[in-house]
Design an enzyme around this catalytic site. Structure first.
Site, PDB file in Angstrom:
ATOM      1  N   THR A  67      -9.127   5.429  -2.339  1.00 56.94           N
ATOM      2  CA  THR A  67     -10.511   4.952  -2.531  1.00 56.94           C
ATOM      3  C   THR A  67     -11.492   6.093  -2.320  1.00 56.94           C
ATOM      4  OG1 THR A  67     -10.584   4.199  -0.218  1.00 56.94           O
ATOM      5  CG2 THR A  67     -10.047   2.561  -1.895  1.00 56.94           C
ATOM      6  N   HIS A  81       0.805  -1.224   0.000  1.00 52.49           N
ATOM      7  CA  HIS A  81       0.000   0.000   0.000  1.00 52.49           C
ATOM      8  C   HIS A  81       0.837   1.272   0.000  1.00 52.49           C
ATOM      9  CE1 HIS A  81      -4.133  -1.565   0.552  1.00 52.49           C
ATOM     10  NE2 HIS A  81      -3.527  -2.578   1.138  1.00 52.49           N
ATOM     11  N   LYS A  94     -15.244   7.070  -4.171  1.00 55.09           N
ATOM     12  CA  LYS A  94     -16.499   7.373  -3.474  1.00 55.09           C
ATOM     13  C   LYS A  94     -17.059   8.714  -3.926  1.00 55.09           C
ATOM     14  CE  LYS A  94     -14.382   4.966   0.352  1.00 55.09           C
ATOM     15  NZ  LYS A  94     -13.495   5.168   1.503  1.00 55.09           N
ATOM     16  N   LYS A 120      -0.155  13.940   0.536  1.00 54.23           N
ATOM     17  CA  LYS A 120      -1.522  14.166   0.057  1.00 54.23           C
ATOM     18  C   LYS A 120      -1.779  15.637  -0.232  1.00 54.23           C
ATOM     19  CE  LYS A 120      -3.242  10.046   2.463  1.00 54.23           C
ATOM     20  NZ  LYS A 120      -3.727   9.237   1.338  1.00 54.23           N
ATOM     21  N   LYS A 165      -9.329  13.181   3.769  1.00 52.23           N
ATOM     22  CA  LYS A 165      -8.427  12.033   3.746  1.00 52.23           C
ATOM     23  C   LYS A 165      -7.464  12.151   4.919  1.00 52.23           C
ATOM     24  CE  LYS A 165      -7.282  13.218  -0.446  1.00 52.23           C
ATOM     25  NZ  LYS A 165      -7.561  11.953  -1.091  1.00 52.23           N
ATOM     26  N   ARG A 166      -6.737  11.121   5.166  1.00 48.23           N
ATOM     27  CA  ARG A 166      -5.719  11.165   6.217  1.00 48.23           C
ATOM     28  C   ARG A 166      -4.750  12.314   5.957  1.00 48.23           C
ATOM     29  NH1 ARG A 166      -0.842   8.268   6.320  1.00 48.23           N
ATOM     30  NH2 ARG A 166      -1.503   7.223   4.416  1.00 48.23           N
TER      31      ARG A 166
END
Length: 813
Positions: free
Chosen positions: A654, A357, A658, A551, A545-546
């Site tokens: 993911t 991952h 969504k 990110k 998101k985290r």
């Protein structure tokens, strides 16, 4: 709403009986908690009945079963999802209406299981749901964390972590299986004694912990084979040593109790100190050993001959956390079943597969060798033997190249490497998007790919249509059903049939109305929970998101500062539509930079939301305690989905799927599954910007990126970044965000703006302006949004599971 009246009457009678027999209550005097428990228990009874039937079918047909090992399972609240999966949602709503009890109140009584942190755990939960939907036998193994990750509060702009005691009322869905508990051993001395019957291992002076399983049925859509999520809780051994107690040896007993109580206390304890590293290692071995002992015992009970294990079981390791299952199964086969090394290894190498991952080597799990050896002496000996034999293979591939062999070795440079262990032993190594799979082969694990090309594959992640459409967006689900029927809830290809409707005016009007209602629902939620007022008629730009630097929440914040500068300094600048920027993220408690970025987001929110020239044009809101339940309200309301990670860093994502499913357009880099979203919707229905993964890799390799030069030459960048230290964000304290400022501009080649925030700044701004102009033409935007929904079927978790099964698991053979 069409309901089965007979089923409605049966369900109502069951609930009334549950209230009386389990709680001594009637409909008239039941509390909200009583009502929730009675309804949930009525569902659980049906699920357990199906589970019992499934276990009988597995045994009678001698079916092969998947054992899915993951440190996280972000399952979310289960009540409504279970009603949908049992195809009884309308019936339960009818019962609640007949009783006169608000259905929404019933939903809100349920606590969300705190068993995960982000995409890793949500993927695991989706996979269990989809495996059950496809009637494929699976047991997921995890840890029953008492407090999970943490409950996030924002106090004075900063993240504060509080315990998330999600089990304080118990968990109605789980079934305790105390009779199936197993013993886990830590530390101690290991003796190897050779006898005429072979090697005999004696483990003395160890610390013992009992792993007690709690089974939670996870039922897929209209499935006759529920999945089992088996969560392990750590407890002290039941035996009370009265002799030691009477001798005054209290410390030994206290040490044993402390060990047990800490192992299943929290998800991801901080590991920036030796005690934290030791606790994490204990947790992961606890999970791995409990799962493997359970698997071996179950197989022997059903089939007797342990040598047939590879024919009836396959294990998927979800990231490296459960990788110790590999040497643990070797231990069980050799020490308990008395197999020789070759026979045991032959079985192990046929059973295990590994999902990676992360593409960042620094994030690949490794343990200090001496810590590992002292805590898990027998497992260390087995891994040492695996490493030695693997190095012999590497020597044949790379004779004399000790640097490369050391780089690939399981044990080297005083550390034990979990990813290399998986690569050495597992049959398949899986990436979670096509880009990710290619990066694993060409960069992260390039040398392994040279030697073992047949091991590498890639299966793009997926999400469940039930959770992320039927549960979270019921009105859109109803609209889709009216157009194409309900087959899309189980057959991911069915959504494609929605495409012709995206050309129909009436459909787009209804689609837009549903989006507006979802935005109003989110606005009401934010006002109720945080007191913040947001404009439901604005564009909802969401980054949820985290919190991690790659990110690039920081890129979005700097862009907001750029817009603020223009609104306050350029009288000719106009926003074509008002925009609400919504952030939702948790930062790891020990990740200082991530927590600083949360502080920055909230400081920017305070600046923007109170300035007379900006507040009606843009606003910023940070949503507290992001979890599945909040996501179910947030995602259907989003207009623009921020997927702006540094290209080549995000394995898949993911959340992007969504948002797409619920009609948000993506603004993003060519990273992870964004690439495949582009392929599905076409370049005109997504906003792509920024450097590619290869461009980033070239700049890193050549050390040619100079962020300070960009800062000096680009006024927009300079003005936005300078806000970090000019005092406007911190009541005159110019040093508050100095660390972020310095990390962008100064340092070595590998540390200054290491995630290329400034490099992509201008390209991101241009893409955002394009998105705003398209949104201003609402009819065109809604058509693009609806096309995103229609094209989202590829990202179904059923498609991903079917691909895994075809390439790796082969459960139907």
């Amino acid at each position: 709403m069409t309901t089965d009246k007979k089923r409605v009457a049966e369900i109502k009678e069951t609930i009334i009986k549950k209230l009386k027999r389990d709680f001594g209550r009637t409909l008239e005097n039941a509390t909200d908690e009583d009502m929730f428990q009675a309804v949930a228990l009525s569902l659980r009874d049906m699920m357990l009945e199906r589970l019992a039937g499934a276990e009988l079918e597995i045994e009678e047909k001698r079916l092969k079963r998947l054992y899915y090992l993951s440190a996280e399972y972000l399952v979310g609240r289960a009540l409504v999802n279970n009603m949908i999966s049992l195809d009884l949602l309308d019936e339960y709503k009818a019962v609640m209406q007949d009783i006169g009890y608000p259905f929404d109140r019933l939903e809100n009584e349920e606590f969300e299981a705190g068993l995960g942190n982000g995409g890793l755990g949500r993927l695991a939960a989706c996979f269990l749901d989809s495996l059950s939907t496809l009637n494929l036998p699976v047991v997921g193994h995890g840890i029953r964390y008492e407090y999970g990750i943490f409950r996030q509060r924002i106090v004075n702009g900063e993240q504060v972590e509080e315990p998330d005691d999600w089990t304080q009322k118990g968990d109605v869905w789980e079934v305790e299986r105390r009779e199936e508990q197993v013993e886990i051993r830590f530390e101690g001395d290991v003796e190897e004694n050779w006898t005429e019957n072979g090697l005999n291992i004696i483990h003395r002076n160890y610390q013992a912990v009992m792993a007690v399983p709690y089974d939670m049925p996870i039922i897929g859509y209209k499935s006759h084979m529920p999945a089992t999520l088996r969560l392990w809780k750590a407890e002290c051994p039941a035996a009370f040593d009265l002799h030691s107690f009477n001798k005054g040896d209290y410390m030994c007993m206290l040490k044993q109790r402390e060990l047990a109580e800490t192992i299943s206390k929290v998800l991801y304890p901080e590991d920036d100190h030796i005690a934290g590293q030791m606790l994490r290692l204990k947790q992961y071995y606890f999970l791995a050993s409990a799962a493997m002992q359970s698997m071996v015992r179950d197989h022997k009970k059903r089939y007797g001959d342990i040598r047939t294990l590879p024919d009836k079981a396959v294990v998927q390791i979800n990231d490296t956390h459960p990788a110790l299952a590999i040497p643990e199964l070797m231990r069980l086969l050799m020490d308990e079943e008395h197999m020789g090394w070759d026979d045991a290894y032959g079985i192990v190498s046929r059973i295990f597969n590994y999902t990676n991952h992360t593409v960042m080597r620094e994030a690949l799990e490794a343990w200090p060798e001496q810590l590992f050896k002292s805590l898990l002496p027998r497992i260390y000996a087995i891994i040492s033997a695996i490493s030695e034999r693997f190095n012999q293979k590497l020597w044949q591939a790379f004779p004399g190249d000790w640097d490369r062999i050391s780089h690939m070795s399981v044990i080297a440079y005083d550390e034990v490497r979990m990813a290399n262990l998986c690569l050495a032993v597992c049959g398949k190594v899986n990436g979670v998007s096509q880009l990710h799979g290619n990066i694993l082969k060409t960069r992260t694990f390039r040398d392994f790919y040279v030697v073992f090309p047949e091991k590498f594959t890639a299966v793009t992640n997926g999400i469940t249509m039930r959770r992320w459409l039927a549960v979270s967006n019921p009105k859109l689900t109803a609209l889709i059903k009216d157009c194409i029927g309900d087959g899309f809830l189980i057959d991911h290809t069915e959504l494609q049939r929605l495409k012709p409707y995206t050309e129909k005016k009436r459909f787009l009007e209804e689609y837009a109305q549903i989006k507006a209602e979802n935005k109003k629902r989110l606005a009401d939620y934010v006002k109720r929970t945080q007191g913040a007022v947001i404009n439901p008629d604005s564009l909802f730009d969401v980054q949820a998101k985290r919190l991690h630097e790659y990110k690039r929440q920081l890129l979005k914040v700097l862009h907001i500062l750029h817009l603020f500068n223009r609104l306050t300094q350029d009288g000719s600048f106009e926003m074509p539509v008002p925009v609400t920027f919504l952030f939702a993220a948790k930062a790891s408690p020990g990740y200082g930079k991530a927590k600083d970025i949360i502080r920055l987001i909230n400081a920017v929110a305070e600046l923007v939301n109170t300035h007379p020239a900006a507040k009606d044009k843009i606003s910023v809101v940070f949503l507290e305690n992001y979890n599945v339940s909040l996501a179910e309200v947030l995602i259907p309301a989003a207009d623009l989905s921020e997927q702006i990670s540094t290209a080549g860093r995000e394995a898949s994502g993911t959340g992007n799927m969504k948002f797409m499913l619920n009609g948000a357009l993506t603004i993003g880099t060519m990273d992870g599954a964004n690439i495949e979203i582009l392929e599905q919707v076409g370049k005109e229905n997504i906003f792509i910007f920024g450097a590619s993964a290869q461009e980033i890799a070239n700049m890193e390799t050549g050390h040619i990126y100079r962020p300070k030069a960009l800062f000096d030459s680009d006024k927009n960048i300079r003005d936005a970044v300078s806000r970090l230290t000019d005092g406007t964000l911190s009541a005159g304290d110019s040093r508050r965000f100095e660390g972020i400022y310095n990390s962008l501009l100064y340092g070595d080649y590998d540390s200054a703006d290491k995630y290329f925030v400034l490099y992509d700044f201008e390209a991101y701004g241009a893409a955002f302006e394009t998105a705003l102009s398209v949104y201003a033409g609402q009819s065109d935007w809604m058509k693009k949004a609806a096309l995103n929904t229609a094209c989202a079927g590829f990202f179904s978790a059923e498609r991903a599971v079917e691909e895994y099964n075809r390439k790796i698991w082969r459960l139907r053979e």
